[in-house]
Design an enzyme around this catalytic site. Structure first.
Site, PDB file in Angstrom:
ATOM      1  N   ASP A   7       0.824  -1.213   0.000  1.00  0.00           N
ATOM      2  CA  ASP A   7       0.000   0.000   0.000  1.00  0.00           C
ATOM      3  C   ASP A   7       0.855   1.257   0.000  1.00  0.00           C
ATOM      4  O   ASP A   7       0.542   2.228  -0.686  1.00  0.00           O
ATOM      5  CB  ASP A   7      -0.946  -0.006   1.205  1.00  0.00           C
ATOM      6  CG  ASP A   7      -0.202  -0.036   2.536  1.00  0.00           C
ATOM      7  OD1 ASP A   7      -0.260   0.951   3.275  1.00  0.00           O
ATOM      8  OD2 ASP A   7       0.443  -1.055   2.839  1.00  0.00           O
ATOM      9  N   VAL A  51       3.443  -9.993   1.662  1.00  0.00           N
ATOM     10  CA  VAL A  51       3.200 -11.306   2.254  1.00  0.00           C
ATOM     11  C   VAL A  51       2.143 -11.228   3.345  1.00  0.00           C
ATOM     12  O   VAL A  51       1.551 -12.240   3.719  1.00  0.00           O
ATOM     13  CB  VAL A  51       4.500 -11.914   2.828  1.00  0.00           C
ATOM     14  CG1 VAL A  51       5.512 -12.167   1.715  1.00  0.00           C
ATOM     15  CG2 VAL A  51       5.110 -11.046   3.920  1.00  0.00           C
ATOM     16  N   ASP A  52       1.878 -10.014   3.850  1.00  0.00           N
ATOM     17  CA  ASP A  52       0.874  -9.856   4.901  1.00  0.00           C
ATOM     18  C   ASP A  52      -0.555 -10.044   4.384  1.00  0.00           C
ATOM     19  O   ASP A  52      -1.465 -10.308   5.167  1.00  0.00           O
ATOM     20  CB  ASP A  52       0.973  -8.468   5.535  1.00  0.00           C
ATOM     21  CG  ASP A  52       2.278  -8.252   6.277  1.00  0.00           C
ATOM     22  OD1 ASP A  52       3.105  -9.182   6.307  1.00  0.00           O
ATOM     23  OD2 ASP A  52       2.477  -7.155   6.814  1.00  0.00           O
ATOM     24  N   GLY A  69       3.865 -10.181   9.728  1.00  0.00           N
ATOM     25  CA  GLY A  69       2.492  -9.699   9.776  1.00  0.00           C
ATOM     26  C   GLY A  69       2.367  -8.601  10.807  1.00  0.00           C
ATOM     27  O   GLY A  69       2.106  -8.867  11.981  1.00  0.00           O
ATOM     28  N   ARG A  70       2.588  -7.352  10.377  1.00  0.00           N
ATOM     29  CA  ARG A  70       2.590  -6.219  11.305  1.00  0.00           C
ATOM     30  C   ARG A  70       1.214  -5.955  11.903  1.00  0.00           C
ATOM     31  O   ARG A  70       1.045  -5.875  13.116  1.00  0.00           O
ATOM     32  CB  ARG A  70       3.076  -4.961  10.579  1.00  0.00           C
ATOM     33  CG  ARG A  70       3.061  -3.706  11.419  1.00  0.00           C
ATOM     34  CD  ARG A  70       3.345  -2.483  10.572  1.00  0.00           C
ATOM     35  NE  ARG A  70       4.651  -2.554   9.946  1.00  0.00           N
ATOM     36  CZ  ARG A  70       5.779  -2.144  10.537  1.00  0.00           C
ATOM     37  NH1 ARG A  70       5.739  -1.645  11.755  1.00  0.00           N
ATOM     38  NH2 ARG A  70       6.930  -2.238   9.902  1.00  0.00           N
ATOM     39  N   GLU A  94       4.265 -11.369  14.111  1.00  0.00           N
ATOM     40  CA  GLU A  94       5.186 -10.357  14.627  1.00  0.00           C
ATOM     41  C   GLU A  94       4.447  -9.106  15.108  1.00  0.00           C
ATOM     42  O   GLU A  94       5.026  -8.271  15.800  1.00  0.00           O
ATOM     43  CB  GLU A  94       6.201  -9.964  13.561  1.00  0.00           C
ATOM     44  CG  GLU A  94       5.609  -9.275  12.348  1.00  0.00           C
ATOM     45  CD  GLU A  94       6.652  -8.885  11.301  1.00  0.00           C
ATOM     46  OE1 GLU A  94       7.851  -9.093  11.555  1.00  0.00           O
ATOM     47  OE2 GLU A  94       6.249  -8.382  10.243  1.00  0.00           O
ATOM     48  N   ARG A 110       9.871 -14.827   2.580  1.00  0.00           N
ATOM     49  CA  ARG A 110       9.604 -13.721   1.656  1.00  0.00           C
ATOM     50  C   ARG A 110      10.609 -13.665   0.498  1.00  0.00           C
ATOM     51  O   ARG A 110      10.383 -12.967  -0.482  1.00  0.00           O
ATOM     52  CB  ARG A 110       9.581 -12.392   2.398  1.00  0.00           C
ATOM     53  CG  ARG A 110      10.934 -11.798   2.746  1.00  0.00           C
ATOM     54  CD  ARG A 110      10.769 -10.467   3.438  1.00  0.00           C
ATOM     55  NE  ARG A 110      12.027  -9.714   3.452  1.00  0.00           N
ATOM     56  CZ  ARG A 110      12.129  -8.455   3.876  1.00  0.00           C
ATOM     57  NH1 ARG A 110      11.057  -7.820   4.318  1.00  0.00           N
ATOM     58  NH2 ARG A 110      13.279  -7.826   3.865  1.00  0.00           N
TER      59      ARG A 110
END
Length: 403
Positions: A122, A151-152, A196-197, A267, A327
């Site tokens: 994004d 990847v998220d 994955g923030r 994460e 990744r």
């Protein structure tokens, strides 16, 4: 009328799609518009600002199919925000007082670029929208068509971002080996930290892929390598709330019964709480050019290790991170098909002067289309009511609720 000229760049973190997407764009333009010149800016927007680019030659076009075999980016990445002038100056990309948007716009105009393809998440694509808007306001027409990479899998309103399926599959392969560490010592706690923030999709999908992968295993009855050793005891996502003491008690039961415990954690799980804890202690938490907490400095897995190891009476505990391994992989078959469909649409849209980001639009029943830039944003939460996730959690035996 001036001849069209195509540029592309990849930006942000890596994902298992960048090399293939670059190769796919070169192949597609070579098929449908072979007379158009193509350049690739090196290291994302950094290359635009510094004028560092690669001319795609005839030989490169002929060998472009080779790019589907590899991970990483053949043209390099960086995290550069064109609207963050201070950061661009600090990094030596522009001079003091210069507007990075203007510098980038003038570079594109001077290079004769009429079509720009941005392959990123994004931030990458909204930055492209800022650039296109700036150019339009200054009388220069640039068509920008982005491809959604992360990847998220957390780009709104896109159903499936490029590279995420592969990252889940490769993360499962990673842990299939690492999980064998349970046999190295009694009462071992292994924590698998997955990228994955803000979104738990990748952690959940990696857990699913791991369970599917190990469900085909055959074992020697009576020995320690069995279905229990290859199981998962807990999954923690940013979208979930959980009771630390209750979970510790549940995991201790598993440790007492099986001699080990396995946890998959995103994460970004409990990230806000950890950041608040550190800042309250007077620590300065590092952030990137986009204002995001530098996730690699937080070490969420280590926080979970600290919380659980003593409560479970673990003799040994370790945190293993699959992120960079996953990744950096080449795209798998599912992602290759997704990349091809999005690349074909991206080229068609660009030649028809339709800007946006290609993807399956969740607001239009999953139709593959070029989605308008103003609708693109990050941080899409994983839907915990997703059917396959409920099956994963039933398999684990973990109760959960939304945060």
């Amino acid at each position: 009328m001036a001849k069209q000229k195509v540029a592309m760049l990849t930006a942000g973190g890596l994902a298992p799609c960048l090399s293939s997407a670059v190769g796919g764009l070169i192949e597609r333009y070579s098929d449908v518009a072979p007379d158009l010149d193509i350049v690739a800016y090196k290291s994302g927007y950094q290359g635009v600002l510094t004028g560092d680019s690669i001319d795609i030659t005839r030989e490169m076009r002929e060998k472009a199919p080779l790019l589907h075999r590899y991970g990483g980016s053949p043209i390099g990445n960086s995290r550069v925000k064109l609207t963050n002038a201070a950061d661009c100056v600090k990094r030596g990309l522009v001079k003091e007082g210069e507007n990075p948007l203007r510098v980038a716009a003038e570079r594109l105009a001077n290079d004769g670029i009429t079509i720009l393809h941005t392959i990123g998440g994004d931030d990458t694509n909204t930055t492209a929208a800022d650039l296109a808007a700036y150019l339009a306001a200054n009388g220069y027409n640039l068509t920008v068509v982005g491809l959604p990479k992360t990847v998220d899998n957390d780009v709104v309103p896109i159903r499936q971002s490029l590279g995420a399926w592969t990252a889940a599959e490769v993360g499962a392969h990673f842990f299939d080996n690492v999980g064998n560490e349970q046999t190295a010592a009694p009462r071992t706690l292994v924590i698998h930290e997955v990228m994955g923030r803000h979104c738990g999709w990748l952690t959940a999908a990696t857990a699913r892929a791991y369970l599917q992968r190990t469900s085909r295993n055959q074992y020697v009855d009576g020995l320690m390598m069995d279905a229990h050793l290859k199981s998962i005891d807990a999954v923690y996502l940013p979208e979930m709330a959980f009771d630390l003491d209750a979970e510790a008690a549940r995991l201790k039961e598993s440790m007492d019964r099986n001699g080990h415990a396995t946890v998959f954690v995103s994460e970004g799980a409990c990230l806000d709480a950890i950041v608040a804890e550190r800042e309250a202690a007077g620590e300065t938490v590092k952030r990137d050019a986009f204002g995001h907490v530098k996730i690699d400095t937080i070490n969420v897995g280590a926080w979970f290790q600290k919380q659980f190891a003593s409560l479970l009476n673990a003799e040994r505990s370790l945190v293993q991170k699959s992120g960079y391994f996953a990744r950096s992989a080449p795209a798998n078959g599912d992602d290759l098909r997704l990349i091809q469909s999005m690349v074909d649409l991206a080229v068609e849209s660009a030649l028809n002067k339709v800007s946006g980001v290609t993807g399956h639009d969740e607001a239009q029943n999953g139709k593959l289309r070029t989605i308008e830039f103003p609708r693109i944003k990050g941080g899409k939460a994983f839907d915990l009511s997703t059917g396959w996730f409920a099956e994963v959690m039933d398999n684990i035996g973990q109760k959960y609720k939304e945060a």
